[in-house]
Design an enzyme around this catalytic site. Structure first.
Site, short mmCIF file in Angstrom:
data_model
loop_
_atom_site.label_atom_id
_atom_site.label_comp_id
_atom_site.label_asym_id
_atom_site.label_seq_id
_atom_site.Cartn_x
_atom_site.Cartn_y
_atom_site.Cartn_z
N GLU A 108 11.96 -1.63 6.99
CA GLU A 108 12.30 -0.25 6.65
C GLU A 108 12.94 0.39 7.87
O GLU A 108 12.68 0.00 9.01
CB GLU A 108 11.06 0.50 6.19
N CYS A 126 13.56 2.35 2.57
CA CYS A 126 12.80 1.12 2.34
C CYS A 126 13.73 -0.03 1.95
O CYS A 126 13.26 -1.13 1.64
CB CYS A 126 11.75 1.33 1.26
#
Length: 350
Positions: free
Chosen positions: A340, A306
């Site tokens: 991400e 992330c």
């Protein structure tokens, strides 16, 4: 999306120059959870979000990014709240958690004690909007009819079920999440070796579908609530080959390296696992030094990130022993700079 692809490509270039597979988000109604401040004025209560300058609030008239189940309920909820002094009194926040099954959980946050009058009005409210409601105030939590929604994702020709609990971590974009799981399954099928170990497993988002590709799986997660949900999700999906352990990645590293014995592992025979594949989905801080050292022992590393900046930092170490075979961009947060990424690494031949 093109700008993000260019940025990620540049970041990964020192380690990988192949194609990066993009997984875009729908243009609207893609966010499965949302949190709003409640602003009160002479006209009533309003949904609000903090301005970019962090000093002001912006009152919302629409919010097209939230998933359809939330969009169908949030404005009706505010109308009913504004018609009821018991529900609106000292309400300062509302949180929504939804599923593609059309289930919605609403958490209403208050600066006052919630009493029987509030509960009676809240029960009427949840019937009118078709959602479960939880009330929270300082040291108080009132659950009316449940504290989770059941998600259903179609991945790899199968429907996977998940219980998503209030105020527990869930992937925010269910549409991109299904693509993330499918990508991870493709890479595991292509490059996976031995048994699977997953660190930062959460409630089994990746673990449960990937278990269909491995004989045995061991997964760690520090959150007690997430471990409970993960075990419930295994039962929902009829999965029996996963052992979930409540440990941090640092603790599990110490256990595998024989540096420390843990009571939580007393019924787990770590020696019976032939771990050849590891999946990590760490927080924004990425992997700590010990965990990087641990995952480098295994043949295949599936890394879901992330925060590509800490991914790049970790790749500087991991590519000493492994090479990147494939990469992907997951656009969970459309219209924002956030992105991400996923990479699969395979141990280099000596």
């Amino acid at each position: 999306m093109a700008e993000k692809m260019g940025r990620l490509s540049a970041m990964l270039e020192p380690f990988y120059r192949g194609a990066i597979t993009p997984f875009p988000s729908p243009d609207s109604h893609y966010r499965g959870r949302a949190e709003y401040k409640i602003f009160h004025d002479e006209e009533g209560a309003h949904y609000a979000m903090r301005h970019l300058d962090k000093k002001r609030f912006v009152l919302l008239e629409e919010c097209p990014m939230v998933a359809e189940p939330i969009a169908r309920r949030m404005w009706r909820l505010m109308e009913l709240v504004n018609d009821d002094a018991t529900l609106s009194k000292k309400l300062f926040g509302v949180e929504f958690l939804s599923a593609t099954t059309d289930e919605v959980l609403v958490t209403m946050l208050y600066h006052r004690k919630l009493d029987e009058a509030w509960e009676a009005r809240a029960r009427t409210l949840q019937e009118k909007i078709g959602a479960k409601i939880i009330g929270r105030s300082r040291k108080q939590k009132e659950v009316l009819d449940g504290e989770f929604v059941t998600e259903a994702l179609e991945v790899a020709g199968r429907r996977w079920l998940y219980r998503h609990y209030e105020q527990s971590f869930t992937q925010p974009n269910p549409f991109v999440n299904a693509k993330m799981i499918a990508w991870a399954m493709t890479q595991a099928h292509r490059h996976g070796r031995g048994d699977l170990c997953e660190l930062y497993a959460g409630a089994g988002n990746f673990t449960i579908p990937l278990s269909s590709l491995f004989e045995k799986v061991i997964a760690t997660e520090i959150s007690k609530r997430s471990i409970q949900a993960a075990k419930e999700n295994c039962a929902l999906n009829g999965v029996e080959n996963i052992t979930f352990v409540r440990m941090s990645s640092e603790e599990f590293t110490e256990a595998l390296e024989g540096k420390r014995a843990f009571t939580r592992l007393k019924n787990v025979d770590l020696g019976s696992y032939d771990i050849g594949t590891v999946l990590v989905d760490p927080p924004r801080a990425g992997l700590d030094e010990g965990t990087r050292r641990l995952v480098a022992r295994f043949d295949t590393i599936l890394y879901i990130s992330c925060n590509p900046e800490t991914l790049v930092r970790d790749l500087q170490e991991l590519t000493r022993t492994h090479r990147v075979m494939d990469a992907a961009l997951f656009d969970q947060f459309a219209y924002t700079p956030h992105m991400e990424a996923g990479v699969v690494l395979v141990k280099s031949e000596e």
